[in-house]
Structures are given as structure tokens and as C-alpha cells.
Design a protein around this motif. Structure first.
Motif, mmCIF file in Angstrom:
data_model
loop_
_atom_site.group_PDB
_atom_site.id
_atom_site.type_symbol
_atom_site.label_atom_id
_atom_site.label_comp_id
_atom_site.label_asym_id
_atom_site.label_seq_id
_atom_site.Cartn_x
_atom_site.Cartn_y
_atom_site.Cartn_z
ATOM 1 N N LYS A 11 29.098 44.806 49.478
ATOM 2 C CA LYS A 11 28.751 45.017 50.880
ATOM 3 C C LYS A 11 28.155 43.722 51.410
ATOM 4 C CE LYS A 11 28.080 49.928 50.410
ATOM 5 N NZ LYS A 11 27.181 51.073 50.444
ATOM 6 N N CYS A 12 28.530 43.369 52.637
ATOM 7 C CA CYS A 12 27.957 42.174 53.253
ATOM 8 C C CYS A 12 28.133 42.249 54.765
ATOM 9 C CB CYS A 12 28.580 40.907 52.684
ATOM 10 S SG CYS A 12 30.319 40.695 53.064
ATOM 11 N N GLY A 13 27.139 41.813 55.492
ATOM 12 C CA GLY A 13 27.235 41.729 56.945
ATOM 13 C C GLY A 13 27.704 42.993 57.637
ATOM 14 N N GLY A 14 27.338 44.153 57.137
ATOM 15 C CA GLY A 14 27.766 45.410 57.743
ATOM 16 C C GLY A 14 29.176 45.827 57.343
ATOM 17 N N GLY A 15 29.849 44.997 56.555
ATOM 18 C CA GLY A 15 31.207 45.306 56.098
ATOM 19 C C GLY A 15 31.307 45.094 54.605
ATOM 20 N N ILE A 16 32.452 44.573 54.164
ATOM 21 C CA ILE A 16 32.644 44.296 52.750
ATOM 22 C C ILE A 16 33.194 42.882 52.560
ATOM 23 C CG2 ILE A 16 32.912 46.693 52.017
ATOM 24 C CD1 ILE A 16 35.969 46.271 52.024
ATOM 25 N N CYS A 17 32.881 42.314 51.422
ATOM 26 C CA CYS A 17 33.398 41.010 50.999
ATOM 27 C C CYS A 17 34.080 41.203 49.654
ATOM 28 C CB CYS A 17 32.265 39.997 50.836
ATOM 29 S SG CYS A 17 31.421 39.603 52.375
ATOM 30 N N GLY A 18 34.983 40.311 49.318
ATOM 31 C CA GLY A 18 35.662 40.380 48.028
ATOM 32 C C GLY A 18 35.956 38.987 47.516
ATOM 33 N N ALA A 19 35.688 38.760 46.235
ATOM 34 C CA ALA A 19 35.928 37.453 45.631
ATOM 35 C C ALA A 19 36.516 37.632 44.235
ATOM 36 C CB ALA A 19 34.632 36.661 45.553
ATOM 37 N N ILE A 20 37.344 36.670 43.833
ATOM 38 C CA ILE A 20 37.963 36.701 42.507
ATOM 39 C C ILE A 20 36.903 36.451 41.438
ATOM 40 C CG2 ILE A 20 39.615 35.559 40.970
ATOM 41 C CD1 ILE A 20 41.273 34.903 43.491
ATOM 42 N N VAL A 21 36.842 37.328 40.435
ATOM 43 C CA VAL A 21 35.875 37.175 39.345
ATOM 44 C C VAL A 21 36.539 37.064 37.969
ATOM 45 C CG1 VAL A 21 33.978 38.296 40.579
ATOM 46 C CG2 VAL A 21 35.521 39.683 39.163
ATOM 47 N N TRP A 22 37.859 37.271 37.918
ATOM 48 C CA TRP A 22 38.573 37.191 36.644
ATOM 49 C C TRP A 22 40.034 36.874 36.943
ATOM 50 C CZ3 TRP A 22 42.786 40.008 34.847
ATOM 51 C CH2 TRP A 22 43.089 39.879 33.482
ATOM 52 N N LEU A 23 40.630 36.043 36.111
ATOM 53 C CA LEU A 23 42.055 35.737 36.204
ATOM 54 C C LEU A 23 42.698 35.896 34.835
ATOM 55 C CD1 LEU A 23 41.863 32.445 38.296
ATOM 56 C CD2 LEU A 23 42.758 34.639 39.092
ATOM 57 N N ARG A 24 43.897 36.446 34.818
ATOM 58 C CA ARG A 24 44.626 36.550 33.556
ATOM 59 C C ARG A 24 44.892 35.152 32.999
ATOM 60 N NH1 ARG A 24 50.154 38.857 34.215
ATOM 61 N NH2 ARG A 24 49.082 40.775 34.713
ATOM 62 N N GLN A 25 45.203 34.204 33.887
ATOM 63 C CA GLN A 25 45.428 32.813 33.481
ATOM 64 C C GLN A 25 44.438 31.911 34.225
ATOM 65 O OE1 GLN A 25 49.725 32.117 34.169
ATOM 66 N NE2 GLN A 25 49.820 31.901 31.955
ATOM 67 N N PRO A 26 43.224 31.797 33.724
ATOM 68 C CA PRO A 26 42.221 30.987 34.424
ATOM 69 C C PRO A 26 42.491 29.483 34.322
ATOM 70 C CG PRO A 26 41.332 31.808 32.367
ATOM 71 C CD PRO A 26 42.683 32.440 32.532
ATOM 72 N N ILE A 27 43.324 29.093 33.364
ATOM 73 C CA ILE A 27 43.668 27.681 33.183
ATOM 74 C C ILE A 27 45.098 27.461 33.675
ATOM 75 C CG2 ILE A 27 43.943 25.794 31.508
ATOM 76 C CD1 ILE A 27 41.020 26.781 31.878
ATOM 77 N N ASP A 28 45.260 26.489 34.552
ATOM 78 C CA ASP A 28 46.586 26.144 35.067
ATOM 79 C C ASP A 28 47.376 25.481 33.943
ATOM 80 O OD1 ASP A 28 48.810 24.909 36.235
ATOM 81 O OD2 ASP A 28 47.722 24.460 38.084
ATOM 82 N N PRO A 29 48.512 26.073 33.538
ATOM 83 C CA PRO A 29 49.267 25.516 32.411
ATOM 84 C C PRO A 29 49.834 24.111 32.684
ATOM 85 C CG PRO A 29 50.440 27.379 33.362
ATOM 86 C CD PRO A 29 49.121 27.288 34.052
ATOM 87 N N THR A 30 50.042 23.769 33.953
ATOM 88 C CA THR A 30 50.599 22.444 34.251
ATOM 89 C C THR A 30 49.556 21.331 34.187
ATOM 90 O OG1 THR A 30 50.328 22.758 36.633
ATOM 91 C CG2 THR A 30 52.457 23.376 35.681
ATOM 92 N N THR A 31 48.282 21.684 34.457
ATOM 93 C CA THR A 31 47.233 20.654 34.454
ATOM 94 C C THR A 31 46.262 20.804 33.288
ATOM 95 O OG1 THR A 31 45.723 21.958 35.820
ATOM 96 C CG2 THR A 31 47.301 20.518 36.977
ATOM 97 N N ALA A 32 46.267 21.958 32.631
ATOM 98 C CA ALA A 32 45.324 22.291 31.557
ATOM 99 C C ALA A 32 43.879 22.271 32.054
ATOM 100 C CB ALA A 32 45.503 21.367 30.359
ATOM 101 N N LYS A 33 43.703 22.507 33.363
ATOM 102 C CA LYS A 33 42.373 22.578 33.982
ATOM 103 C C LYS A 33 42.231 23.938 34.649
ATOM 104 C CE LYS A 33 42.027 17.642 34.789
ATOM 105 N NZ LYS A 33 41.859 16.575 35.753
ATOM 106 N N PRO A 34 40.989 24.308 35.005
ATOM 107 C CA PRO A 34 40.812 25.589 35.702
ATOM 108 C C PRO A 34 41.683 25.669 36.960
ATOM 109 C CG PRO A 34 38.699 24.751 34.988
ATOM 110 C CD PRO A 34 39.710 23.661 34.725
#
Length: 147
Positions: free
Chosen positions: A46-69
Motif C-alpha cells: 500500500k502506498c499513497g492511498g493506492g498500491i505500488c508494486g516492485a520486482i523482488v525476484w527473477l528466475r534469471q537475475p543474471i543476464d546471460p549475455t553480460t554475466a551481470k545483474p
């Protein structure tokens, strides 16, 4: 006989009241949700009288092309295209628009664009997420995640 009938009516009334209370509690969009594709989890708060949403988990958190997050590299804004996917805000201006429903904008990291969106609680463990471009709308159902 009358006493058992009264007891039965009171019992049924308590069941109806309990299920109504559960339905109201089940309408809470806050929590962590797994996207329909299963590739990300979004924490809704809940935020500002409504709702907010943010990514907290990724199946692939590392980019395979750069080997970085993974970063928001589809964003057309060069500054925003460098921000990490973890913690990326997906909802903006998401305000109540009806019972168990919120409307605002949703960011699609797959193409770097924001769309008009409606989010509604479809059950205690189901969140319906829709995005629209003009009259064309698409959606998916996210499932509640333990974390």
C-alpha cells in the motif's frame, strides 16, 4: 426442537459472517505475487492511498549475455535503461477504482513501455493484471507466493 433449529440458524449465520470476513480479507492485494509466466515475483504494498508494486525476484537475475545483474535495457530512456531489474517499480498512480480494483499505469520491462492498467483481486491467491493500449487490452493472472 426449536432450540436445535435456533442453534442451527445461529451456526449458519456465523458461517456466512465468517465467509464474508474472509472475502474482505482475501481482497487484499498486498503481498508477493508470482507472474503468470513464473519469471518474476512482484511485491505489492500500500502506498499513497493506492498500491505500488516492485520486482523482488527473477528466475534469471543474471543476464546471460553480460554475466551481470539484469538491467532495464529495453527502456528507451538511456538513464533508466541502466537501472537494475531487482527493485524495479512496475506500478504508478495505481489508485482504487472500485471494489477490489485499482487503476493506473503498469510498466512492461519486456518492451520498456508503460500502459493503462487495471488490477483486481480475483480470489485470495489470484491477482488479475490487465494492460491496455487504446481499446486493445490483455491480461494475466498472478498467483500469491509465500515469499
Amino acid at each position: 426442537m426449536l432450540r436445535s433449529l435456533v442453534s442451527c440458524v445461529l451456526f449458519l449465520a456465523s458461517l456466512v459472517a465468517a465467509s464474508a470476513a474472509y472475502a474482505q480479507g482475501g481482497a487484499d492485494p498486498t503481498g508477493t505475487w508470482l507472474t503468470q509466466a513464473g519469471d518474476a515475483k512482484v511485491k505489492v504494498t500500500k502506498c499513497g492511498g493506492g498500491i505500488c508494486g516492485a520486482i523482488v525476484w527473477l528466475r534469471q537475475p543474471i543476464d546471460p549475455t553480460t554475466a551481470k545483474p539484469a538491467i532495464d535495457d529495453k527502456n528507451p530512456n538511456p538513464t533508466l535503461a541502466k537501472r537494475p531489474m531487482m527493485g524495479l517499480p512496475l506500478f504508478s498512480g495505481m489508485q482504487p477504482s472500485g471494489p477490489n480494483k485499482w487503476s493506473g499505469q503498469i510498466y512492461n520491462a519486456d518492451d520498456g513501455n508503460s500502459y493503462a492498467s487495471n488490477i483486481s483481486v480475483a480470489g485470495p491467491d489470484a491477482l488479475k493484471v490487465e494492460g491496455c493500449v487504446g481499446a486493445l487490452c490483455g491480461g494475466e493472472t498472478w498467483t500469491r507466493s509465500a515469499r
